[in-house]
Write a protein that holds these residues in place. Structure first.
Motif, short mmCIF file in Angstrom:
data_model
loop_
_atom_site.label_atom_id
_atom_site.label_comp_id
_atom_site.label_asym_id
_atom_site.label_seq_id
_atom_site.Cartn_x
_atom_site.Cartn_y
_atom_site.Cartn_z
N SER A 165 4.66 -1.88 -18.79
CA SER A 165 5.38 -2.89 -18.02
C SER A 165 5.27 -2.53 -16.55
O SER A 165 5.40 -1.35 -16.17
CB SER A 165 6.85 -2.94 -18.42
N TYR A 166 5.04 -3.53 -15.71
CA TYR A 166 4.85 -3.31 -14.29
C TYR A 166 6.02 -3.92 -13.52
O TYR A 166 6.31 -5.11 -13.65
CB TYR A 166 3.53 -3.93 -13.83
N ILE A 167 6.69 -3.10 -12.71
CA ILE A 167 7.84 -3.54 -11.95
C ILE A 167 7.44 -3.60 -10.48
O ILE A 167 7.08 -2.58 -9.89
CB ILE A 167 9.03 -2.59 -12.14
N PRO A 168 7.45 -4.79 -9.88
CA PRO A 168 7.02 -4.91 -8.48
C PRO A 168 7.87 -4.07 -7.54
O PRO A 168 9.09 -3.92 -7.74
CB PRO A 168 7.20 -6.41 -8.18
N ARG A 169 7.18 -3.50 -6.53
CA ARG A 169 7.89 -2.76 -5.48
C ARG A 169 7.58 -3.42 -4.14
O ARG A 169 7.44 -4.63 -4.07
CB ARG A 169 7.49 -1.29 -5.53
N GLY A 170 7.49 -2.65 -3.08
CA GLY A 170 7.21 -3.20 -1.77
C GLY A 170 5.81 -3.77 -1.67
O GLY A 170 4.94 -3.51 -2.51
N LEU A 171 5.58 -4.55 -0.59
CA LEU A 171 4.29 -5.20 -0.41
C LEU A 171 3.14 -4.21 -0.33
O LEU A 171 2.02 -4.50 -0.74
CB LEU A 171 4.31 -6.06 0.85
N ASP A 172 3.39 -3.03 0.22
CA ASP A 172 2.35 -2.02 0.38
C ASP A 172 2.38 -0.95 -0.69
O ASP A 172 1.75 0.10 -0.54
CB ASP A 172 2.47 -1.37 1.77
N GLU A 173 3.12 -1.18 -1.76
CA GLU A 173 3.26 -0.19 -2.82
C GLU A 173 2.71 -0.73 -4.13
O GLU A 173 2.83 -1.92 -4.42
CB GLU A 173 4.73 0.19 -3.02
N ASP A 174 2.13 0.15 -4.91
CA ASP A 174 1.74 -0.23 -6.26
C ASP A 174 3.00 -0.46 -7.10
O ASP A 174 4.05 0.14 -6.83
CB ASP A 174 0.90 0.88 -6.91
#
Length: 233
Positions: A165-174
């Protein structure tokens, strides 16, 4: 807590809106198994009575645990995210009978000496913990006849077992990555029976009428022993 998963769930907490102040019936607390508001079964799935002890694995901001506490149960909530627990304490400061802990579910259960009448997880730790590790310790923490129930999204066809599962972080972060375990209902039933549970039911609750989105997988099982109430679909 340095567990990278707690950081992931803290990130998730920042993007998840707080539960509404009331539901469609005007209730200030309620139990919700699905990802849709005012949809699906309620707390009766757990077969609890006032005074019973219940454990929420992955309690998040505490809405379900708070509801059980208002019904007279002794509700324990466990979550990895300090931010989620902060939301719970801010939202439910005056609810008696609710005890919150920041911990990994397995770690909490391994050090726990309380026998629970029910253990449940709503899109929580049961989804994100290897069932080979989790099911035995949950079983050991239940009284005979106690209920274990959990809900999560149904699996994507052909994508079973341990998934990412992928949890979005900041615009410049994976994105943050956490593991989850997905199986079809009949496979979940088989796994639970292999770990000593009985009266197992596993099915997908259809989404609200008119929705094209996915339903909700709901699984319920019992630790062998005295009767625990009617089985739920």
């Amino acid at each position: 807590m340095t567990d990278s998963r707690s950081t992931a769930w803290d990130t998730y907490s920042q993007n998840k809106p707080q539960r509404r102040r009331t539901n469609a019936r005007g209730e200030t607390t309620w139990f919700n198994w699905t990802q849709y508001p005012d949809h699906g079964p309620g707390a009766d799935v757990l077969g609890l009575h006032p005074g019973d002890r219940v454990l929420d694995l992955g309690c998040g901001s505490g809405g379900n645990a708070a509801h059980l506490a208002t019904l007279g149960m002794k509700a324990v909530g466990v979550d990895l995210s300090a931010k989620q627990l902060g939301k719970a304490r801010e939202r439910w400061p005056d609810v008696d009978g609710m005890d919150l802990h920041q911990a990994d579910g397995l770690t909490y259960l391994a050090g726990n000496f309380t026998v629970f009448d029910a253990v449940y997880s709503v899109f929580g730790a049961s989804w994100f913990t290897d069932p080979v590790l989790l099911l035995p310790v949950v079983h050991a923490s239940l009284r005979p006849g106690g209920v274990f129930a959990f809900s999560q999204r149904p699996p994507v066809e052909g994508c079973y077992g341990c998934q990412a599962s992928y949890i979005p972080r900041g615009l410049d972060e994976d994105p943050a990555v956490v593991k989850r375990w997905d199986y079809e209902p009949d496979v979940w039933a088989l796994i639970l029976k292999e770990h000593g549970y009985v009266d197992v039911s596993a099915s997908v609750i259809a989404p609200p009428s008119g929705s094209r989105r996915t339903g909700t997988l709901l699984v319920r099982a019992v630790r062998a022993g005295q009767e625990s109430g009617p089985e739920q679909p």
